[in-house]
Scaffold this motif. Structure first.
Motif: not given
Length: 312
Positions: A167-168, A228, A230-233
């Protein structure tokens, strides 16, 4: 050497000479920022529009300060409150921005390819400030600049990128940039968040490698970058629980001691302290995280200067 392009969409097609041009120019811009009056008239009369359709602090403010330090007129446009909320298409929005006389548009969007769409419909220059999971070219350039300021040369350096690369967009751009400049890039993290399309890089010239065991990957590293989480993903159980992730892939003082004594610790921000990075190292002697933010203004000044004044 001028930068012979109108847009900055991606760094995957940058040559080493182009990287050097941006980094050398950024060094001059960094000197401007160290002056009592941090402004030069280079882009007086130019209009720059920041179009951010995703939340951002570092990148948006950095581009705004970069434009104003070069004496350009800077206008910020967010999705909230714009005509996009009323149903206007992106193409119509681009036509409106064009009609208002913009010389440069900086765009961030959750969908990959939106900066390319903008470049096709705008006569002015376009800079990608992050698009979907595709890339974040100005972040890669400021990361290169930060390392070069300390190491002097990127050739042969060992860089370890740790965390959620799936996701980065920062990781994707950094991998291309550092490998192109001769660094050996090691990717470490849970197998579930190492994207399969990185195989194209891994099967190339051997500049990019995967090592799931961070303790092995970090041995003798010159640069360590934590990403980071990305807890939201994280729907779908891609990661173990966060405590387990911190134990296996978190950057701690003990783990960092395995790296080179002069190791540089980086993070693109914002940080989840205690998960991907401990507070002890985030603000420790080896950390250049705050420098990355400062250098971001100088590098983005260089980007705007080169794109708006260079021969295309």
């Amino acid at each position: 050497m001028p930068l012979h392009r109108r847009h900055l969409i991606d760094v995957a097609d940058f040559s080493r000479d182009e990287f050097d041009t941006v980094l050398d120019t950024a060094a001059s811009m960094r000197q401007v920022l160290d002056r009592p009056i941090r402004r030069v008239p280079t882009l007086r009369g130019k209009s720059i529009v920041n179009m951010f359709f995703e939340p951002s602090t570092r990148t948006r403010v950095s581009f705004e300060l970069a434009g104003k330090s070069l004496s350009a007129d800077v206008v910020n446009v967010a999705a909230s409150g714009s005509s996009v909320e009323k149903g206007e298409s992106l193409v119509d929005t681009f036509h409106t921005i064009q009609a208002l006389g913009a010389d440069m548009v900086i765009i961030r969007h959750a969908c990959a390819g939106v900066p390319d769409l903008a470049a096709r419909h705008l006569d002015c220059g376009v800079v990608n400030a992050g698009d979907g999971l595709r890339g974040h070219p100005s972040q890669a350039l400021l990361d290169l600049f930060t390392v070069r300021e300390h190491a002097g040369d990127l050739e042969g350096l060992k860089m370890v990128i740790v965390g959620d690369m799936l996701h980065s967009r920062v990781a994707r751009s950094d991998i291309w940039a550092f490998a192109r400049m001769g660094a050996h890039v090691y990717l470490s993290g849970p197998p579930t968040v190492l994207p399969p399309d990185f195989g194209d890089l891994l099967n190339g010239d051997g500049m990019v490698r995967v090592e799931y065991d961070l303790d092995r990957a970090i041995e003798g590293a010159d640069v360590v970058m934590a990403l980071r989480i990305q807890k939201e993903r994280m729907a779908g159980g891609l990661l173990p629980d966060l405590r387990e992730y911190a134990r296996r892939w978190g950057i701690t003082p003990a783990r960092l001691r395995r790296a080179d004594r002069q190791v540089l610790l980086m993070h693109p921000g914002p940080m989840n302290q205690g998960i991907e990075i401990s507070s002890d190292v985030a603000y420790g002697e080896q950390s250049v995280i705050t420098e990355q933010v400062t250098n971001g203004v100088a590098v983005r000044m260089a980007i705007l200067y080169l794109l708006l004044t260079g021969a295309h």
